[in-house]
Design an enzyme around this catalytic site. Structure first.
Site: not given
Lengths: 1527, 483
Positions: A22, A264-265, A508, A929, A976
């Site tokens: 929020c 908030n959290g 893998m 990435e 992961k």
């Protein structure tokens, strides 16, 4: 749930997974003057935070909004027709309590409920003054239908307390304490009598504050509750909250604020926190709250949200005697454990309270008020934003972001921000702001906490040492067999830990069966998988941000939480959760002499009759529980659960089962807090096991057998020159550090709060076992029971007691085969045969052989290799269609994508093979990435259609994004989830470095979290940023399958993603710790089915595409996935195998012998793949998919999606172990009016953004590269300003942008988040005012200047430097310049790789993960500067060495040529921002230059030196560097 | 964990073969000793694959990566245990196996495979030399059950050792004069010295295995007696019926079956025969059949100082590298040059014999034609007939199955269409309690398959006798090499 349209659990959907986040704001008059304008300002701020909230499928149904203010006495006096008593001290509360009750809408139920209230109020001796119907206007305010359907009736209850002997009435806090048990009773007892639908919920019931809230949008709130806009409604304090929930189901009570807080959290540890509160109830008593406190139990309302539970405990602590700030600091302590510089008194305070209550851990901005103080605190890691302003008229405004109220600069006296673990407090009594130190010092001085701690706490390290016992190899081996150790575990798991103190790494993914599907005896640990933070909260970086973590904890008996004293901390401090055998002996022998009876110990033997099956196992557990009770009754305060001393007849109870069973029993008995539970476990041998034991209640674990195994390996010379002693130390360390990593994946920082938090998912154990022994953990899919568990123990046990051991001559332990394929081991879908057949068929183009491949894999799948193997397709001959009527393979392949594998993790040859193949087919490949070289970026043949944006942001530039068909945000990866990554320096070859904007030879770190996504509304912001960066591309979000992923997917959809990717645990190609590889995430079948069901329940499915990813290998996999709801399909491992991968699983070592996962030119010579092979694979696949479609009677994939009724699970029952597994929930199709696939993609309108204007105004530049100057105002709701303009520049002019200063944009006001994100060269933004978080994110050559208005008093000479911008500035910037005149928040310049950034002060973690560029900080920094910083240089003015993280960097003096350069930069800063600090420094330059030091990464320095040397000697610098880094 | 970059540091290397003139003068093993450090370097080339294809390529399931790493680190005792965990007789296979594991080695894709066979032999030999390799490991308790193993080749011996260790009383019957089957009489000394076999037999005897040689079961010992005396029987008589050459002149003097020829020489060397009746000395020798047995004849004939040696192969000469019809990791079709082939003589490919020519009832030459092998036949190329002089022709065309008369007929076990003994998944024949292992059930195959079958059949017998078994069971009877 009350007053909620949230569906009951069904299929795989379970409402317990709902999450929210929020925007929050608060306004206060620090002098305590009440006014309606404060309320109004609160409402305005709320509306300006609208973008942080969300709405569902129906935009009129908000996720919730609310306001908390002081009781508006004037309003009520005018509004009720009964008299209200007058308080003698109105500043501190009224003499009556009032609150908005949520009552049944049904009049009859309402009358009944109110009768119950009357009864309780009478019983409690209170006066019921009256009820008032709260004026609401659902119609005019425009509340959506779904919310209306479950809307309660709103009535205010007015109560007064019993008159005191002097005739006065209690008021304020006193009254609230009296009211408290009554309110709890009303809430519990109305539900008891009338059920959930008839229970009364009080948004608040207090003499001091009142809450108005509901399932509303921010704009609806004031229109709905007329009281809010009533001029008589006055308050000195207002807290407002705008909620973003992951679902679309209205639930009125879930809106914030709660009674004391707006949050908030997310509380990651809430399950453990609640359990412990439940256990503590037995000890709770308070003299302040009249009567027996038990009538208020349970303290934590079952089924409430994490925020609600937090509020309830906070309320108890506060009413039980602490001030609100004190109570908040107990629950959200700062990171004191590793802070050596901390004031001893404050440390004593923190350590004492750590003995009382564990942290409620997770990202948090908690704003709180009791009507007198208004405070706010951030979690220890500062993972939520918070900014505040003090105005010249004594108003404080506090909010999630700057600019929520239009305050003219000349009225701003001070601007600040909330800081990690720090408290911000306005005391309206004192009429001033108190800083953190002031608040804490005052609290710490209240009691001699230091003395109490010193006297009370026992430290393990202070106890006398015990003699070490060495065990023979024979004995170790015998017991290894009993516990089913394998040769592989010794080699793969234990050897690395023992030899180097670190967990083994693998690559893998995993392709072995889930425990429940395996035909071999499996450890009970295998049924559990680690949960991880994903979107709604961030994981932590336990390495780089170790300052906020702690493995130390206290164990031992607790006392009454509400009556603290020196006795409260009579506990044991454990520095580490893993104990070696000697430590265990110390602990158990503390009271050996009888002089420490408070620490008397007892050992419970956890063995059972191995021949007795489930009954014997259950009986033995029961015996252990009873013995534990008896031991406690007999005074034991440390209980050891031990599985030692097995015999031929008595086998160990699995330690996890025993631990959790006893723990849950003690919670139920409410005796858990009386004792410490220590587990002496032979079966725990890896990090996952230890994490589970702690997570299910163990105080500490002594994994004796793995330690003895390590000692034995060393003793036998199998660990090189590592001594046995060192091997044990290493193993303990590796296990403990591994647990820290597991915790950090979930965003939990301390072992104290991780303990018993049960942050695991279970798959394959039935609910009978879970309810009894793992209470609170649940599964929707049933599973096996005690008989299997006992049977598996018996099977292992039998092998340890073979009648004639020679039968197994030369054979030590079982071979294993979980990590590497072994003939005698577990099945793997990729085995020699299937790899061979796949390669052979696609390379020799033999479809016949390909069918052998698919048949072989599908057979392995059916044998239990995958969950999907258990499904049969329901083929009805009559419905089949001719094959030639089915859409062609060329259409189907467009739904295929290859997975995100970075260039860097794989070779250019392999990367381009996939890209070319997918481009030819019309599918999509993924950059991973690692960015993309410019020459590929602009080549439609070789580039990847999907550009990935992951936490490291490597190579994420404007040009990268502009050239995307799809932009994928990787929230987690299958191998992961919850972890970051690392590319070690020796793998950063020059060509990789160039693509990633990094330095060759210098390691690169991908942080665990995206530092601009700590919650769902942050994700919404990033999606918005990326959409601006390329309005033509789809934005997708990659999630990993886990219970609750469907709910996250719904939230992601509400955050306006175009596509959700659900990845399974089985795929994944990246390197990961073996614990993560094996024990995190769940099969995609579960996540996909849950996603499909949840999206449909939320009526969001039609807006969003769903892609599945994870170990897909065969056409059958594709068709099952389609029927479960996927419309696109990701493949990684299979096409890699086609390209030549042979599953070496050494990708992390750069030694891939087939030239795929390596950059080594020698090995890349061995690469044999071609795009044709990959094309053949996908075409064969599609052809067979067509055959399935034809057989099922579908003419296209589109027709098949979501038709789960065409799957059948009866085959599943055939598998012995799968018995009890109930897969029917996967196949449920919710009966709602919602499509099965994405039929109405969401439209994203960017035409109303500021950039739409900018683009029009910049036309001369965009058309002819002519210079333009633009002047515009800006507000906080104008987010991502400049980005779309920048994307146009890049689209038209290419990666190099325009000449500097072609487009100059001057803005005035407060910029919304992400100002100038991805801004390319040629665009300059100068902001007069201030900015929020993420300024210059991904900066790609542009320039951003932020300077304050000179007219503001906050800029007056002599006033300290003010906050000018928020957190995470310049995240992932690759080039360009940022000049900020003022201080900024946390993580300044995080992952900067090439930009120049100047600021005048920063928060914690500045320059984290930086790999290049230059940073200048002309003021104080927070802690942990340069953590994970491998490149670039930061220049600090008057640095404090203790603030610098020394792991990778040194603090050094400047070189002379740098002094000159720095002077130039500072004068540019002075010129551009008018900085007084810069001017002052320049006045005395170069004398002032001496005050600077540089933060220099050691590796980077080494590379720079090599470069210089190469230049001097005329050598190739890159070659020298790579040679050096390969040693 | 293996050394991840060992394969980048070391090249494949093996022991040198002794100089040809030298080795043709004796019957000793061909290879020179190999340096221990070099062996460790060779083992370091192993990449410890996620999927060890070698481990699959080996019918025994040798856990090759694990012992490679133990050798790399010099842990010979542990290496020996890991090796013996799956292989009763690594010192045999180290010398005699054609190493399908190496054909499957991942390193072989773009490089030379790991010298697995070498490492295996070095482990086995090192263990023997160091004294722990052949330590008797007798069962600690007896089951009171007895098992007869008929045939003392690798399958029979493996079954016998396994069953003895499981506590059964095992008697091995051999119809030849001495124990060892093909390993004693079929394999030339220069491939495996006899004492290698004898030392292993001594260990087995010490473990309680009774050896009865010179006893043809079904003749010398009746089938009824056998079944009366033993609780279970394992047939491991091998595939001994040779495939015949069906051309004119087969009955001429000087035309012999390879096995007849090889056995004589082996008997002479072990001292049970004075001199060979069939000698190659001074003769033009033609070996018909391009396989390993042919090569054994080849080396033997050269050592007997033949005038010329020619080996015929019906197949055209295979490529010198892996043929694309047999991709990695399958056993490759390619030209194999055994040690014998480099010692002299000649190999002729793509030919078929059409008739044998004789003088005075004695062979004098062979008529041949070039052509192409097709399944089940041969297509001659017109006009390619040719003739070779020959004084001695050795037929090495393989074996078609077990001999039926005597034992098999007596037991009445069911025979398959392929001429082999039918067995169930537990290696039991159609006769309860009678099991079969090795070539008798599988058809002619390699020594590793034989040992693997022996081990699995032992598990089947043990389970049959005891209800369940802990003995390793590496192989299903139907398992075949990957193709």
């Amino acid at each position: 749930m009350q007053y909620s349209a949230t569906p009951a659990p069904q299929g795989l959907y379970d409402p317990q997974f709902e999450r929210d986040a929020c925007g929050v704001a608060a306004v206060a008059d620090i002098k305590g003057r009440r006014s309606h304008s404060i309320v109004n300002d609160g409402v305005t701020a709320l509306i300006n935070l609208d973008h942080r909230g969300a709405a569902g499928a129906d935009p009129a149904v908000g996720d919730g909004a609310g306001i908390l203010i002081q009781v508006p006495d004037e309003l009520f006096r005018g509004a009720v027709d009964f008299p209200l008593p007058v308080s003698p001290d109105q500043r501190h509360g009224e003499a009556y309590a009032v609150g908005v009750g949520f009552l049944p809408a049904d009049p009859a139920a309402r009358i009944r409920a109110k009768q119950i209230v009357t009864e309780i109020v009478t019983e409690e001796g209170l006066q019921l003054l009256g009820w008032r119907t709260v004026p609401t206007d659902p119609i005019w305010s425009g509340v959506g239908q779904m919310a209306l359907d479950v809307m309660p009736a709103f009535e205010q209850l007015f109560l007064a307390g019993p008159a005191r002997s002097d005739g006065t009435l209690p008021s304020g806090l006193d009254l609230d304490r009296i009211i408290y048990p009554a309110r709890k009773r009303i809430e519990h007892e109305t539900v008891d009598v009338l059920g959930d639908s008839g229970g009364i919920y009080f948004a608040s019931l207090s003499s001091r504050t009142i809450v108005y809230k509901g399932m509303l949008t921010t704009a609806q709130l004031p229109a709905f509750f007329a009281d809010i806009t009533d001029e008589r409604t006055t308050s000195a304090i207002a807290i407002v909250h705008s909620r973003f929930s992951t679902n679309t189901f209205p639930a009125w009570p879930l809106a914030h604020p709660f009674r004391y807080i707006a949050h908030n959290g997310e509380i990651n540890t809430v399950r453990g926190n609640r359990n412990r509160m439940r256990a503590r109830e037995a000890m709770l008593a308070s003299t302040l709250i009249p009567g027996d406190l038990a009538r208020a139990f349970p303290i934590c309302t079952p089924g409430a949200s994490d925020s609600a539970s937090f509020d309830e405990v906070l309320e108890l602590l506060h009413l039980g005697g602490r001030t609100l700030p004190h109570a908040v600091l107990m629950m959200i302590p700062e990171a004191w454990e590793n802070d050596a510089t901390m004031d001893p008194a404050l440390r004593g305070f923190a350590e004492f309270h750590a003995s009382l209550i564990e942290p409620w851990d997770g990202p948090a901005c908690v704003t709180f008020t009791d009507g007198t103080v208004l405070g706010a605190v951030l979690d220890r890691n500062g993972l939520r934003p918070g900014r505040w302003w003090l105005t010249t008229d004594d108003t404080v405004v506090l909010a999630s972001e700057a600019g929520v109220l239009p305050i003219p600069p000349e009225k701003v006296l001070e601007r600040g921000r909330l800081q990690p673990g720090r408290m911000f407090l306005v005391d309206t009594d004192q009429g001033r702001i108190l800083n953190d130190t002031e608040v804490k010092e005052e609290l710490a001085a209240e009691q001699p906490y230091r003395d109490w701690v010193h006297a009370g706490l026992m430290r393990l390290t202070d106890l006398p040492p015990r003699e070490h016992v060495t065990v023979s190899h024979r004995s170790v081996l015998a017991r290894q067999k009993i516990f089913g150790y394998t040769e592989e575990e010794l080699r793969v798991l234990i050897t690395p830990m023992a030899a180097s103190g670190a967990e083994g790494i693998g690559s893998m993914g995993t392709d072995t069966p889930e425990a429940v599907l395996s035909t071999r005896p499996r450890l009970i640990f295998d049924y559990f998988s680690q949960l991880f933070a994903q979107v709604t909260n961030p994981p932590l970086d336990a390495i780089r941000e170790a300052v906020v973590t702690s493995l130390s904890s206290v164990i031992g008996p607790e006392e009454n939480l509400l009556e603290p004293g020196p006795w409260s901390c009579r506990q044991i401090v454990l520095p580490f959760p893993v104990l070696d055998n000697d430590d265990l002996a110390k602990l158990m022998g503390m009271n050996a002499d009888g002089n420490l009876p408070g620490f008397a110990s007892a050992t419970i033997s956890g063995l059972f009759d191995v021949h007795g099956g489930a009954a014997a196992l259950a009986g033995a557990i029961e015996r252990c529980r009873i013995e534990t009770d008896e031991a406690i009754a007999g005074g034991a305060r440390v209980i050891m659960l031990s599985d030692r001393h097995s015999t031929a007849d008595r086998a160990p109870i699995p330690s996890l089962l025993l631990t959790s069973a006893v723990h849950q029993h003690l919670v139920r008995q409410k005796s858990r807090t009386k004792v410490a539970l220590v587990v002496e476990s032979g079966d725990a041998r890896e990090v996952h096991h230890v994490a589970l034991l702690l997570g299910y209640g163990a105080g500490a674990v002594n994994p004796y057998l793995v330690l003895e195994s390590a000692e034995d390996l060393a003793g036998r010379g199998l660990l090189g020159d590592v001594t046995p002693h060192k091997a044990v130390k290493n193993t303990v360390y590796a296990l403990g550090k591994g647990v820290l990593k597991v915790m950090s994946k979930m965003g939990i920082s301390t072992v104290g709060s991780y303990r018993a938090a049960q942050v695991f998912a279970v798959f394959g154990i039935n609910n009978d076992v879970l309810d009894e022994y793992f209470t609170g953990s649940t599964t929707r899919t049933g599973g096996t029971g005690l008989a299997t568990i006992a049977g598996d123990v018996a099977q292992r046990h039998a092998l340890a007691f073979v009648p004639n051991p020679r039968t197994l001559e030369h054979r030590g332990l079982e071979i294993g085969g979980q990590y590497q394929w072994r003939r005698e081991g577990e099945i793997h879908l990729f085995n020699p045969e299937t790899v061979y057949l796949l390669q052979h068929s696609t390379r020799s183009k033999q479809e016949r052989v390909f069918r052998r491949y698919t048949e072989a894999v599908d057979n392995l799948s059916r044998e239990g290799g995958t969950l999907r193997g258990l499904f049969d397709l329901v083929v009805n001959e009559g419905r089949s269609v001719p094959l030639d009527e089915v859409e062609p393979a060329s259409e189907i392949v467009k739904r295929f994508v290859t997975g995100a594998m970075s260039y860097g993790s794989i070779s250019i040859e392999a990367h381009e093979t996939l890209a070319i193949a997918m481009n030819r087919l019309g599918g999509k490949s993924n950059t991973g990435e690692g960015g993309e070289d410019v020459d590929r970026l602009l080549d439609p043949v070789r580039r990847s259609a999907i550009k990935q944006v992951a936490s490291g942001r490597f190579g994420v530039t404007s040009a990268f994004l502009v050239n995307a068909r799809e932009i994928q945000i990787k929230m987690a990866q299958g191998a992961k989830p919850g972890e970051g990554g690392q590319l070690p320096g020796h793998k950063v070859y020059p060509w990789i470095a160039a693509t990633r904007n990094a330095t060759a030879g210098v390691g690169l770190i991908s942080p665990p979290p995206h530092h601009d996504i700590y919650s769902i509304e942050d994700l919404k912001q990033l999606i918005h940023d990326l959409r601006n960066a390329n309005p033509a591309a789809d934005v997708s979000v990659k999630l990993v399958s886990v219970p609750g992923v469907g709910t996250v997917a719904a939230g992601v959809t509400k955050a306006h993603a175009d596509k959700v990717i659900v990845a399974g645990n089985d795929g994944g190609t990246g390197a990961a710790a073996l614990t993560s590889l094996k024990h995190t995430g769940q099969p995609w079948e579960l996540g996909l089915a849950e996603t499909q069901q949840t999206l449909r329940l939320n009526r969001l499915r039609e807006q969003v595409k769903v892609q599945v990813d994870g170990g897909l290998k065969t056409p059958r996999d594709v068709i099952v996935a389609a029927l479960l709801g996927a419309e696109e399909f990701g493949f990684s491992t299979a096409p890699l195998v086609v390209a030549g991968c042979v599953m070496m699983r050494v990708c992390h070592l750069d030694t891939c012998p087939v030239g795929i996962a390596t950059q080594n030119p020698v090995l890349r010579e061995r690469y044999t793949g071609t795009p044709e092979f990959v094309e053949t694979f996908f075409l064969y696949l599609a052809e067979q998919v067509r055959e399935y479609l034809a057989a099922l009677g579908f003419r296209s994939m589109a027709e098949a999606i979501g038709h789960a009724e065409r799957l059948d699970v009866s085959h599943a029952i055939a598998l012995h172990r799968a018995r009890g597994l109930d897969l029917a929930p996967l196949l449920e199709i919710p009966d709602v009016d919602s499509d099965y696939s994405c039929t109405h993609p969401a439209q994203h309108d960017l035409s109303k953004t500021l950039d739409a204007k900018l683009i029009v105004l910049a036309k001369p530049a965009l058309q002819d590269a002519r210079g333009v100057h633009i002047d515009l105002p800006i507000r906080n709701v104008d987010r991502t300003a400049g980005t779309m303009l920048g994307s146009e520049v890049t689209r038209v002019f290419g990666p190099d942008g325009l000449p500097d200063h072609t487009i100059d944009v001057d803005l005035t006001g407060t910029a919304g988040q992400s100002l100038g994100a991805f801004l390319p060269r040629g665009v300059s933004i100068t902001l007069l005012g201030d900015a929020n978080d993420y300024v210059g994110k991904g900066l790609s050559g542009g320039r951003i200047i932020v300077r304050p208005d000179e007219n503001s008093p906050s800029q007056a000479p002599g006033v300290k430097t003010q906050v000018i911008a928020g957190n995470t500035i310049g995240y992932g910037a690759t080039s360009g310049e940022i000049y900020l005149r003022g201080r900024v928040g946390e993580r300044f310049a995080v992952r900067n790789s090439g930009a120049l950034m100047v600021t005048e002060g920063s928060g914690d973690h500045a320059c984290e993960y930086m790999t290049g560029g230059r940073v200048v900080i002309l003021g104080r920094t927070g802690r942990n500067v340069g953590a994970g910083m491998s490149g670039g240089i930061a220049y600090l003015l008057d640095p404090e060495p203790a603030k610098v993280n020394p792991e990778l960097v040194d603090l050094e003096a400047l070189d002379p040529d740098e002094v000159f350069w720095l002077g130039e930069v500072i004068s540019a800063h002075a010129k551009l921002t008018g900085s007084r600090i810069a001017a002052a420094l320049l006045a005395d330059w170069p004398i002032a230059a001496v005050r600077f030091s540089r933060v220099m990464p050691r590796d980077y320095k080494r590379v720079l030196e090599l470069r210089a040397e190469a230049a001097a000697r005329g050598l190739d610098a890159d070659e020298m560097i790579m040679e050096a880094s390969h040693g | 964990m293996a050394d991840p970059s060992g394969f980048l540091k070391y090249h494949r290397q093996g022991p040198a073969r002794r100089p040809i003139p030298l080795r043709l003068r004796d019957w000793n093993e061909v290879y020179e000793p190999f340096d221990e450090q070099d062996t460790r370097s060779q083992a370091a080339r192993c990449m410890d694959c996620g999927i060890p294809f070698c481990h699959q390529g080996c019918p025994l399931g040798n856990i090759i990566p694990e012992w490679n790493d133990l050798v790399r680190t010099g842990k010979w005792v542990e290496a020996s245990d890991r090796l013996h965990a799956t292989n009763n007789f690594p010192e045999f296979t180290g010398r005699l196996c054609p190493a399908p594991c190496e054909a499957a080695c991942v390193l072989g894709i773009g490089d030379e495979p790991v010298a697995i066979k070498l490492v295996e032999q070095e482990i086995a030999d090192h263990a023997i030399t160091a004294g722990f390799g052949l330590t008797p490991r007798p069962a600690e308790l007896s089951t009171g059950r007895s098992v007869a193993v008929i045939g003392s080749g690798p399958a029979g011996l493996a079954a016998a050792q396994q069953l003895a260790r499981a506590g059964h009383a095992v008697t091995v019957y051999e119809r030849d004069a001495r124990i060892g089957g093909l390993m004693r009489y079929g394999i030339p000394e220069f491939k495996m010295a006899r004492d290698v076999l004898d030392r292993r037999l001594a260990q087995m005897a010490a473990e309680g295995v009774t050896f009865v040689a010179g006893c043809a079961v079904g003749i010398d010992l009746t089938v009824e007696q056998l079944q009366d005396d033993y609780d279970a029987v394992v047939i491991a008589t091998g595939s001994t019926v040779p495939r015949e050459l069906t051309v004119d002149g087969r009955d001429l003097d000087g035309v012999y079956l390879a096995m007849d020829y090889l056995v004589q020489q082996n008997q002479v060397l072990e001292g049970t025969r004075g001199a060979v009746e069939i000698s190659a000395e001074g003769k033009n020798v033609i070996i018909i059949g391009g396989g390993d047995t042919g090569a054994d004849c080849y080396g033997t004939a050269l050592r007997q100082q033949a005038k010329s040696v020619t080996q015929l192969d019906i197949h055209v000469m295979p490529p010198t590298t892996r043929d694309q019809s047999t991709p990695w990791p399958t056993y490759p079709l390619m030209l194999r040059i055994s040690a014998a082939h480099e010692e002299g003589g000649e190999r002729v490919f793509g030919v078929n014999s059409t008739s044998i020519e004789g003088t005075d009832g004695h062979v004098s030459g062979l008529h041949l034609v070039e052509g192409r092998r097709i399944p089940g036949g041969f297509i001659p190329t017109e006009g390619t007939d040719f003739h070779l002089d020959a004084d001695l022709i050795l037929i090495a065309l393989g074996f078609v199955g077990p001999e039926k008369p005597g034992l098999l007929d007596g037991l009445g076990v069911q025979i398959s269409g392929r001429g082999t003994i039918v067995r169930d998944p537990n290696y039991m024949t159609s006769v309860p309690g009678v099991f079969v292992a090795g070539d008798a059930g599988r058809g002619q195959s390699l020594i590793v398959w034989a040992i693997a079958e022996g081990r699995s059949a032992a598990a089947g017998v043990d389970a049959y006798l005891a209800g369940s078994s802990f003995l390793p069971d590496p192989l299903e009877p139907t398992a075949v090499a990957m193709r």
